[in-house]
Write a protein that holds these residues in place. Sequence first.
Motif, PDB file in Angstrom:
ATOM      1  N   UNK A 177       0.897  -1.073  -0.003  1.00  0.00           N
ATOM      2  CA  UNK A 177       0.062  -0.009  -0.147  1.00  0.00           C
ATOM      3  C   UNK A 177       0.741   1.318   0.098  1.00  0.00           C
ATOM      4  N   UNK A 178       2.121   1.164   0.563  1.00  0.00           N
ATOM      5  CA  UNK A 178       2.866   2.411   0.867  1.00  0.00           C
ATOM      6  C   UNK A 178       4.081   2.175  -0.060  1.00  0.00           C
ATOM      7  N   UNK A 179       3.985   1.119  -0.687  1.00  0.00           N
ATOM      8  CA  UNK A 179       5.316   1.038  -1.830  1.00  0.00           C
ATOM      9  C   UNK A 179       6.338   0.611  -1.152  1.00  0.00           C
ATOM     10  N   UNK A 180       6.285  -0.128   0.066  1.00  0.00           N
ATOM     11  CA  UNK A 180       7.270  -0.835   1.128  1.00  0.00           C
ATOM     12  C   UNK A 180       7.892  -1.852   0.592  1.00  0.00           C
ATOM     13  N   UNK A 181       7.430  -2.418  -0.480  1.00  0.00           N
ATOM     14  CA  UNK A 181       8.389  -3.581  -1.107  1.00  0.00           C
ATOM     15  C   UNK A 181       8.729  -3.326  -2.599  1.00  0.00           C
ATOM     16  N   UNK A 182      10.235  -3.266  -2.717  1.00  0.00           N
ATOM     17  CA  UNK A 182      10.603  -2.666  -4.017  1.00  0.00           C
ATOM     18  C   UNK A 182      11.642  -4.127  -4.320  1.00  0.00           C
ATOM     19  N   UNK A 183      11.375  -4.377  -5.674  1.00  0.00           N
ATOM     20  CA  UNK A 183      12.168  -5.293  -6.404  1.00  0.00           C
ATOM     21  C   UNK A 183      13.020  -4.701  -7.769  1.00  0.00           C
ATOM     22  N   UNK A 184      14.267  -4.696  -7.714  1.00  0.00           N
ATOM     23  CA  UNK A 184      14.755  -4.219  -8.928  1.00  0.00           C
ATOM     24  C   UNK A 184      15.643  -5.283  -9.667  1.00  0.00           C
ATOM     25  N   UNK A 185      15.428  -5.290 -10.748  1.00  0.00           N
ATOM     26  CA  UNK A 185      16.183  -6.347 -11.923  1.00  0.00           C
ATOM     27  C   UNK A 185      16.874  -5.537 -12.756  1.00  0.00           C
ATOM     28  N   UNK A 186      17.960  -6.073 -13.113  1.00  0.00           N
ATOM     29  CA  UNK A 186      19.007  -5.615 -14.190  1.00  0.00           C
ATOM     30  C   UNK A 186      18.795  -6.463 -15.450  1.00  0.00           C
ATOM     31  N   UNK A 187      18.552  -5.895 -16.554  1.00  0.00           N
ATOM     32  CA  UNK A 187      18.527  -6.841 -17.736  1.00  0.00           C
ATOM     33  C   UNK A 187      19.707  -7.180 -18.144  1.00  0.00           C
ATOM     34  N   UNK A 188      19.901  -8.478 -18.255  1.00  0.00           N
ATOM     35  CA  UNK A 188      21.316  -8.959 -18.804  1.00  0.00           C
ATOM     36  C   UNK A 188      21.323  -9.210 -20.232  1.00  0.00           C
ATOM     37  N   UNK A 189      20.443  -9.915 -20.808  1.00  0.00           N
ATOM     38  CA  UNK A 189      20.195 -10.115 -22.092  1.00  0.00           C
ATOM     39  C   UNK A 189      18.668 -10.160 -22.630  1.00  0.00           C
ATOM     40  N   UNK A 190      18.703  -9.372 -24.144  1.00  0.00           N
ATOM     41  CA  UNK A 190      17.391  -9.193 -24.641  1.00  0.00           C
ATOM     42  C   UNK A 190      17.493  -9.816 -26.279  1.00  0.00           C
ATOM     43  N   UNK A 191      16.510 -10.441 -26.425  1.00  0.00           N
ATOM     44  CA  UNK A 191      16.608 -10.574 -28.053  1.00  0.00           C
ATOM     45  C   UNK A 191      14.908 -10.511 -28.234  1.00  0.00           C
ATOM     46  N   UNK A 192      14.406  -9.416 -28.826  1.00  0.00           N
ATOM     47  CA  UNK A 192      13.160  -9.283 -28.874  1.00  0.00           C
ATOM     48  C   UNK A 192      12.436 -10.498 -29.610  1.00  0.00           C
ATOM     49  N   UNK A 193      10.964 -10.847 -29.017  1.00  0.00           N
ATOM     50  CA  UNK A 193      10.325 -11.927 -29.382  1.00  0.00           C
ATOM     51  C   UNK A 193      10.960 -13.303 -29.270  1.00  0.00           C
ATOM     52  N   UNK A 194      12.225 -13.333 -28.482  1.00  0.00           N
ATOM     53  CA  UNK A 194      12.850 -14.758 -28.393  1.00  0.00           C
ATOM     54  C   UNK A 194      13.731 -14.752 -26.883  1.00  0.00           C
ATOM     55  N   UNK A 195      13.961 -13.805 -26.271  1.00  0.00           N
ATOM     56  CA  UNK A 195      14.702 -13.953 -25.034  1.00  0.00           C
ATOM     57  C   UNK A 195      14.752 -12.693 -24.296  1.00  0.00           C
ATOM     58  N   UNK A 196      14.515 -12.831 -22.804  1.00  0.00           N
ATOM     59  CA  UNK A 196      14.779 -11.764 -21.986  1.00  0.00           C
ATOM     60  C   UNK A 196      15.248 -12.407 -20.617  1.00  0.00           C
ATOM     61  N   UNK A 197      16.390 -12.026 -20.350  1.00  0.00           N
ATOM     62  CA  UNK A 197      16.982 -12.496 -19.088  1.00  0.00           C
ATOM     63  C   UNK A 197      17.240 -11.398 -18.097  1.00  0.00           C
ATOM     64  N   UNK A 198      16.823 -11.497 -16.840  1.00  0.00           N
ATOM     65  CA  UNK A 198      16.991 -10.526 -15.924  1.00  0.00           C
ATOM     66  C   UNK A 198      17.387 -10.950 -14.705  1.00  0.00           C
ATOM     67  N   UNK A 199      18.038 -10.398 -13.974  1.00  0.00           N
ATOM     68  CA  UNK A 199      18.520 -10.883 -12.579  1.00  0.00           C
ATOM     69  C   UNK A 199      18.155  -9.768 -11.370  1.00  0.00           C
ATOM     70  N   UNK A 200      17.656 -10.337 -10.126  1.00  0.00           N
ATOM     71  CA  UNK A 200      17.369  -9.202  -9.199  1.00  0.00           C
ATOM     72  C   UNK A 200      18.890  -8.867  -8.635  1.00  0.00           C
ATOM     73  N   UNK A 201      18.576  -7.386  -8.425  1.00  0.00           N
ATOM     74  CA  UNK A 201      19.992  -6.610  -7.912  1.00  0.00           C
ATOM     75  C   UNK A 201      19.435  -5.953  -6.629  1.00  0.00           C
ATOM     76  N   UNK A 202      18.217  -5.667  -6.288  1.00  0.00           N
ATOM     77  CA  UNK A 202      17.733  -5.422  -4.766  1.00  0.00           C
ATOM     78  C   UNK A 202      16.356  -6.024  -4.530  1.00  0.00           C
ATOM     79  N   UNK A 203      16.170  -6.518  -3.552  1.00  0.00           N
ATOM     80  CA  UNK A 203      14.896  -7.176  -3.451  1.00  0.00           C
ATOM     81  C   UNK A 203      14.339  -6.978  -1.912  1.00  0.00           C
ATOM     82  N   UNK A 204      12.990  -7.143  -1.801  1.00  0.00           N
ATOM     83  CA  UNK A 204      12.271  -6.616  -0.562  1.00  0.00           C
ATOM     84  C   UNK A 204      12.716  -7.728   0.474  1.00  0.00           C
ATOM     85  N   UNK A 205      13.219  -8.912   0.139  1.00  0.00           N
ATOM     86  CA  UNK A 205      13.453  -9.803   1.042  1.00  0.00           C
ATOM     87  C   UNK A 205      14.641 -10.462   0.370  1.00  0.00           C
ATOM     88  N   UNK A 206      15.268 -11.239   1.321  1.00  0.00           N
ATOM     89  CA  UNK A 206      16.621 -11.905   0.899  1.00  0.00           C
ATOM     90  C   UNK A 206      16.370 -13.074  -0.125  1.00  0.00           C
TER      91      UNK A 206
END
Length: 91
Positions: free
Chosen positions: A51-80
Motif C-alpha cells: 500500500x505504501x510502496x514498501x516492497x521494491x524489487x529491482x532487476x537488471x536486464x542482462x540479455x534481450x533478443x526481442x520476441x525470443x529471449x529476456x534474461x534479468x537478475x534481481x539486484x535489490x529485493x524486498x526480501x533476501x
Amino acid sequence: MAEIVHETFIAATPERVYAALATERGLASHWTARVSAQPEVGGSATFTFGPAGEWVYRMRIDEVEPADLVRWRVVEAARSEEPTSELQSQA
C-alpha cells in the motif's frame, strides 16, 4: 546453490509473450501496476508492491533478443531472495 526451474507453455505467439514479460505495459498488466522497465541490455525493471510502496524489487536486464529471449537478475529485493527469470522462445 540449488536451482529451481519452472517451465510453462503458453498458447500465444512469441511476440505476445515477450511483450507481456519484457515491456512496462505488459508487466503492469499481470504483475503490479507500479512498474518501470527499460527492456534493453543494462536497463532495469523496478517493481513496487504494498500500500505504501514498501516492497521494491529491482532487476537488471542482462540479455534481450526481442520476441525470443529476456534474461534479468534481481539486484535489490524486498526480501533476501535472488530469483532470475528467463524467457526463451521455442518457435
